[in-house]
Design an enzyme around this catalytic site. Structure first.
Site, short mmCIF file in Angstrom:
data_model
loop_
_atom_site.label_atom_id
_atom_site.label_comp_id
_atom_site.label_asym_id
_atom_site.label_seq_id
_atom_site.Cartn_x
_atom_site.Cartn_y
_atom_site.Cartn_z
N HIS A 387 0.84 -1.20 0.00
CA HIS A 387 0.00 0.00 0.00
C HIS A 387 0.88 1.26 0.00
O HIS A 387 0.68 2.16 -0.83
CB HIS A 387 -0.91 -0.02 1.23
CG HIS A 387 -1.72 1.22 1.43
ND1 HIS A 387 -3.07 1.27 1.21
CD2 HIS A 387 -1.37 2.48 1.82
CE1 HIS A 387 -3.52 2.49 1.47
NE2 HIS A 387 -2.49 3.23 1.85
N GLU A 388 1.83 1.33 0.93
CA GLU A 388 2.65 2.54 1.04
C GLU A 388 3.55 2.71 -0.18
O GLU A 388 3.81 3.85 -0.61
CB GLU A 388 3.49 2.48 2.32
CG GLU A 388 2.68 2.37 3.60
CD GLU A 388 1.66 3.49 3.78
OE1 GLU A 388 1.90 4.61 3.29
OE2 GLU A 388 0.61 3.24 4.40
N HIS A 391 1.78 4.54 -2.99
CA HIS A 391 1.61 5.99 -2.88
C HIS A 391 2.69 6.76 -3.66
O HIS A 391 2.52 7.96 -3.88
CB HIS A 391 1.65 6.41 -1.41
CG HIS A 391 0.31 6.30 -0.73
ND1 HIS A 391 -0.82 6.94 -1.21
CD2 HIS A 391 -0.07 5.64 0.38
CE1 HIS A 391 -1.84 6.68 -0.40
NE2 HIS A 391 -1.42 5.88 0.56
N GLU A 410 -5.89 7.15 -1.19
CA GLU A 410 -5.86 6.10 -0.17
C GLU A 410 -6.61 4.85 -0.64
O GLU A 410 -6.09 3.73 -0.53
CB GLU A 410 -6.46 6.63 1.13
CG GLU A 410 -5.59 7.64 1.86
CD GLU A 410 -4.28 7.04 2.31
OE1 GLU A 410 -4.25 5.84 2.63
OE2 GLU A 410 -3.28 7.78 2.33
#
Length: 579
Positions: A387-388, A391, A410
């Site tokens: 997920h990170e 970004h 997000e």
């Protein structure tokens, strides 16, 4: 040589002899003092004569520098400072940041910022952010190299520093440089630039420094234009103890040691929002585990006992797997910095912070021990790391215009990160788990009277907006992204994401344009998404069938579906309608 035929002047000789006789009668101490005074006078005059011409060589003609700083009464705001959003039309080019940190016991740090920016329209007030600094010196403002005389005001409710010209004229369109020194506090818990404490394997106390700026905490650490759309490049220089390591978004390009302090200079970043710039100072004994085979190189930083026991192996494996997937899926490689550091912080208050090139995690969320962790825990750890990493494209490379669109990056990476496991961890079925992890639970929670839409229109301030970025928003948003992909098809969805990234590279995006483009062959994208984003709960549709005069009549009515009659629904609008 010509002969001297001049006649001696006897009066002069006599007068001279008389003065000499008088001098002989004076005390010797007086004579010595007089000689010293005479010589000192000659020396002083000589020095002044020698220095003054050289000093004038360095004089630059500027406006007379006069500045006054006042703190404005919150009840007396007028003009632009009344607005919680910056109104200046400007483009920020670059920040130069320098920090000086002498030892790990310090609770404060000195710094200096130099901001290079262009005004695109004349303005009366130049407003930027600074918050709760221990010391903030008066700024120096240059316009094309000429220093301005300025009036300085602080408006605390919005963390504003307001500059005006002393003659009250407009700042013209031009290029400006603002320089300001400051002292910051390192004791803020897990926000700004803060101290984090841990114990090593020998139970000795350790300290590291880290940053967390989302959403509006960069202004605690350096004066800045602290809004996500005002992106800039960053040059960072840190002076720190010799027995420490400094990290930042981009790689180190120069390092020297002077007076037992290490001077570390980092490469200039690409354009970033202030909330994703990041740096850290670690003990040189901190653990390090790298994958040297991939580009960019991924390095996990954690307490040495964790790296020695290979408890960071999973995080490294997931990151090294996710980066090439995203590069290929988005067909964009420039979004990823030249290196990727992942920093485990023992007592970090939040789960993670996705700063470009230097991602911070709470230690317990990325440290994995195969001997005791379950498969579910392994999946959860992997999901957070992927997920990170995502970004880097959604959130950092392309950013929301304002915080009310933060939910999009997000939930988009929350949906897309599941795809990174499809090949290497196919037995996990992470995409399918969306149904059980998000879609079904959120239908249950969204059928309660105290739910909320993804976008809450009356949430104006940043804290209000972020308070709604909760589990409900994530799960509902992920389910919505999955639905959109099913509507338009996986390849069409991917293609539109690629175009979205290319169109808004290193900039901010208009989500309505993305919706319209994605759904252009089917419906009005903006209106379609509005009904899913701005409405809470979901309707119970009743259909009445009546046959009258040999014709069939269908009557549709809708009402709010609530799970149970035991809930208090008196506060709900009975006339609420869903489109």
């Amino acid at each position: 040589m010509a002969k001297n035929n001049s006649i001696p002047n006897t009066e002069l000789d006599e007068s001279s002899n008389g003065r000499c006789s008088s001098l002989r009668r004076l005390p010797k101490s007086w004579i010595i003092c007089g000689i010293i005074f005479y010589c000192a006078s000659l020396l002083t005059v000589g020095l002044l004569a020698g220095l003054l011409p050289r000093r004038t060589q360095y004089i630059t003609i500027i406006e007379t520098q006069t500045s006054t700083t006042t703190t404005q009464d919150p009840t007396e705001c007028i003009e632009d400072e009344c607005n919680s959003r910056l109104l200046s039309d400007l483009n920020v080019n670059n920040y130069e940041l320098e920090y000086v940190y002498h030892d790990l016991k310090q609770t404060t740090m000195e710094g200096q910022v130099t901001i290079d920016f262009n005004l695109r329209k004349p303005i009366k007030q130049l407003i930027y952010h600074a918050k709760e600094m221990i010391q903030l010196e008066e700024p120096v403002l240059f316009e094309n190299g000429m220093q301005h005389s300025i009036l300085i005001k602080k408006y605390l409710p919005h963390d504003y520093i307001s500059l005006r010209l002393l003659n009250n004229s407009l700042f013209p369109m031009n290029r400006y440089t603002l320089i300001q020194k400051f002292v910051i506090n390192l004791n803020n818990p897990s926000i700004g630039f803060y101290q984090s404490f841990f114990k090593d394997k020998n139970q000795a106390n350790g300290t590291l420094l880290a940053t967390k700026f989302r959403a509006t905490e960069a202004r605690r650490v350096f004066p800045c234009f602290d809004e996500p759309h005002l992106k800039a490049q960053f040059n960072i220089h840190i002076i720190h103890p010799q027995n420490t390591i400094a990290l930042a978004n981009f790689p180190i390009i120069n390092q020297t040691i002077e007076n037992n302090l290490r001077h570390t200079t980092f490469a200039e970043t690409f354009r970033m929002s202030t909330y994703v710039v990041s740096w850290s100072i670690l003990p040189d004994t901190y653990g390090k585990f790298s994958d040297n085979d991939n580009s960019p190189m991924v390095t996990i930083w954690a307490r040495p006992e964790l790296t020695e026991k290979n408890h960071t192996t999973l995080a490294l494996d997931i990151a090294s797997n996710a980066i090439p997937f995203y590069k290929n899926y988005f067909n964009v490689t420039e979004a990823i910095p030249p290196k990727k550091d992942i920093l485990a912080i023992y007592d970090m208050a939040t789960t993670a912070m996705e700063s470009s090139g230097l991602i911070s995690f709470r230690e317990e969320r990325i440290v994995y021990d195969e001997k005791i962790a379950t498969t579910l825990q392994k999946q959860q750890f992997a999901d957070i790391v992927a997920h990170e990493i995502g970004h880097s494209w959604f959130g950092n490379y392309v950013t929301c215009k304002w915080w009310n669109d933060l939910w999009f990056s997000e939930v988009m990476v929350s949906w897309l990160c599941r795809k990174t496991f499809a090949e290497k961890y196919s037995d996990w079925n992470m995409e399918l788990q969306i149904l059980t992890d998000d879609t079904i639970p959120i239908m249950w929670n969204d059928a309660k009277p105290y739910t909320h839409p993804i976008i809450v229109e009356n949430a104006v301030s940043v804290p209000q907006i972020l308070s709604y970025l909760d589990g409900l928003t994530y799960s509902k948003g992920i389910s919505l992204m999955r639905m959109l992909e099913k509507i338009v098809g996986a390849e069409n969805f991917r293609h539109n994401l690629q175009e979205y990234l290319k169109l808004n590279a290193f900039n901010v995006a208009d989500l309505n344009l993305f919706y319209d483009t994605l759904l252009s062959n089917r419906t009005n994208g903006k209106e379609f998404m509005k009904s899913w984003l701005n409405e809470m709960n979901y309707p119970l549709v009743n259909i009445d069938l009546n046959i009258e005069n040999n014709s069939t009549k269908l009557t549709f009515t809708q009402s709010r579906f609530i799970l149970s009659d035991i809930f208090n629904i008196s506060h709900l609008n009975k006339d609420y309608r869903w489109k």
